[in-house]
Motif scaffolding. Structure first.
Motif, mmCIF file in Angstrom:
data_model
loop_
_atom_site.group_PDB
_atom_site.id
_atom_site.type_symbol
_atom_site.label_atom_id
_atom_site.label_comp_id
_atom_site.label_asym_id
_atom_site.label_seq_id
_atom_site.Cartn_x
_atom_site.Cartn_y
_atom_site.Cartn_z
ATOM 1 N N PHE A 5 39.083 -20.045 68.431
ATOM 2 C CA PHE A 5 38.927 -18.602 68.535
ATOM 3 C C PHE A 5 38.203 -18.214 69.828
ATOM 4 C CE2 PHE A 5 35.980 -15.085 68.194
ATOM 5 C CZ PHE A 5 36.880 -14.041 68.099
ATOM 6 N N VAL A 6 37.041 -18.820 70.066
ATOM 7 C CA VAL A 6 36.240 -18.466 71.250
ATOM 8 C C VAL A 6 37.034 -18.737 72.523
ATOM 9 C CG1 VAL A 6 34.187 -19.073 72.611
ATOM 10 C CG2 VAL A 6 33.987 -18.752 70.134
ATOM 11 N N LEU A 7 37.646 -19.902 72.612
ATOM 12 C CA LEU A 7 38.418 -20.238 73.813
ATOM 13 C C LEU A 7 39.589 -19.272 73.983
ATOM 14 C CD1 LEU A 7 38.383 -24.137 73.596
ATOM 15 C CD2 LEU A 7 36.988 -22.667 75.081
ATOM 16 N N GLY A 8 40.271 -18.940 72.881
ATOM 17 C CA GLY A 8 41.413 -18.024 72.949
ATOM 18 C C GLY A 8 41.014 -16.633 73.420
ATOM 19 N N GLU A 9 39.900 -16.137 72.915
ATOM 20 C CA GLU A 9 39.444 -14.816 73.341
ATOM 21 C C GLU A 9 39.067 -14.823 74.814
ATOM 22 O OE1 GLU A 9 39.574 -11.845 71.701
ATOM 23 O OE2 GLU A 9 40.739 -13.095 70.337
ATOM 24 N N TYR A 91 42.712 -20.542 60.220
ATOM 25 C CA TYR A 91 43.048 -21.268 61.446
ATOM 26 C C TYR A 91 44.412 -20.805 61.969
ATOM 27 C CZ TYR A 91 42.722 -25.185 64.716
ATOM 28 O OH TYR A 91 42.619 -25.952 65.845
ATOM 29 N N PHE A 92 45.378 -20.680 61.060
ATOM 30 C CA PHE A 92 46.691 -20.183 61.483
ATOM 31 C C PHE A 92 46.592 -18.748 61.992
ATOM 32 C CE2 PHE A 92 48.804 -23.712 59.160
ATOM 33 C CZ PHE A 92 49.666 -24.118 60.164
ATOM 34 N N ASP A 93 45.780 -17.922 61.336
ATOM 35 C CA ASP A 93 45.620 -16.540 61.807
ATOM 36 C C ASP A 93 45.074 -16.516 63.239
ATOM 37 O OD1 ASP A 93 46.628 -15.419 59.502
ATOM 38 O OD2 ASP A 93 44.661 -15.002 58.623
ATOM 39 N N ASN A 98 46.702 -15.810 69.113
ATOM 40 C CA ASN A 98 46.722 -16.344 70.484
ATOM 41 C C ASN A 98 48.107 -16.797 70.930
ATOM 42 O OD1 ASN A 98 43.906 -16.430 71.647
ATOM 43 N ND2 ASN A 98 43.569 -17.239 69.585
ATOM 44 N N LEU A 99 49.130 -16.428 70.204
ATOM 45 C CA LEU A 99 50.481 -16.864 70.561
ATOM 46 C C LEU A 99 50.914 -16.400 71.944
ATOM 47 C CD1 LEU A 99 52.466 -16.464 67.222
ATOM 48 C CD2 LEU A 99 51.735 -18.589 68.327
ATOM 49 N N HIS A 100 50.366 -15.289 72.403
ATOM 50 C CA HIS A 100 50.784 -14.751 73.708
ATOM 51 C C HIS A 100 50.376 -15.656 74.874
ATOM 52 C CE1 HIS A 100 46.725 -13.227 73.008
ATOM 53 N NE2 HIS A 100 46.600 -13.023 74.320
ATOM 54 N N HIS A 101 49.575 -16.673 74.607
ATOM 55 C CA HIS A 101 49.152 -17.595 75.666
ATOM 56 C C HIS A 101 50.041 -18.835 75.787
ATOM 57 C CE1 HIS A 101 45.508 -15.420 76.525
ATOM 58 N NE2 HIS A 101 45.130 -15.482 75.265
ATOM 59 N N GLN A 109 56.924 -23.848 67.257
ATOM 60 C CA GLN A 109 56.298 -25.008 66.619
ATOM 61 C C GLN A 109 55.136 -24.601 65.716
ATOM 62 O OE1 GLN A 109 57.372 -28.330 66.632
ATOM 63 N NE2 GLN A 109 55.943 -28.232 64.927
ATOM 64 N N ILE A 110 54.336 -23.650 66.151
ATOM 65 C CA ILE A 110 53.222 -23.163 65.324
ATOM 66 C C ILE A 110 53.770 -22.509 64.056
ATOM 67 C CG2 ILE A 110 51.356 -21.449 65.220
ATOM 68 C CD1 ILE A 110 50.875 -22.174 68.254
#
Length: 181
Positions: A5-9, A91-93, A98-101, A109-110
């Motif tokens: 989460f932190v890395l994605g944000e 975790y999936f949420d 973050n799918l846009h990355h 795959q996710i």
């Protein structure tokens, strides 16, 4: 889960811990809250591991940004197979947020990993129903209550599968639209 989460944000923009906490609370819902005692030690660990770094201050608040190593870790976590436990849905949420990355192939795959998880839940429900029907000491009222609960869970899984199919169709439509250009 919180590391992703932190890395994605921070992939989106630099921010301080308070904003990270606020966004995470919105993603995982109103009932389940992450404590500051979890988030701030995580931020400190990520900084120590050189995955994030302080990029400035906003008053007394430290603003963090992601490093190249942090981006590598983010992509690793996004591609990692999710283990099944009480945090799996959250975790999936976070992955969905973050799918846009990631590439379209990684998005698929996710979603396929999520489909596998939903299949696991459905198998558990189906097996539970079979077992309940065979237990001779279960009263008819208890059996009906258990079946009602299992049907409720199955309805959740069916609803999630329907949502998942919509997401995959949307991705396919986007790909077809891009191919036509």
């Amino acid at each position: 889960m919180y590391e992703l989460f932190v890395l994605g944000e921070l992939m989106d923009r630099p921010m301080h811990g308070y904003l990270l906490h606020h966004i995470l609370s919105r993603i995982i819902g109103p009932v389940r809250q992450v404590s500051w005692g979890v988030l701030y030690p995580l931020i400190q660990r990520l900084e120590k591991e050189n995955l994030i770094q302080m990029s400035g201050k906003d008053g007394n608040r430290k603003i963090y940004c992601i490093t190249e190593a942090g981006k590598g870790q983010f992509f690793h976590l996004m591609g990692e197979k999710t283990t099944y436990n009480s945090d799996t849905k959250d975790y999936f949420d976070i992955k969905f947020a973050n799918l846009h990355h990631v590439s379209k192939e990684q998005q698929v795959q996710i979603y396929e990993d999520y489909r596998e998880y939903l299949g696991y839940l459905q198998e558990h429900n189906d097996l539970g129903e079979q077992i309940v029907m065979k237990i001779p000491v279960t009263s008819e009222n208890e059996r009906k209550s258990i079946q009602r609960t299992l049907h409720h869970r199955s309805h959740f899984v069916s609803s999630e599968i329907s949502w998942l199919e919509d997401q995959l169709r949307e991705l396919q439509d986007e790909e077809e639209s891009e191919d036509k250009k």
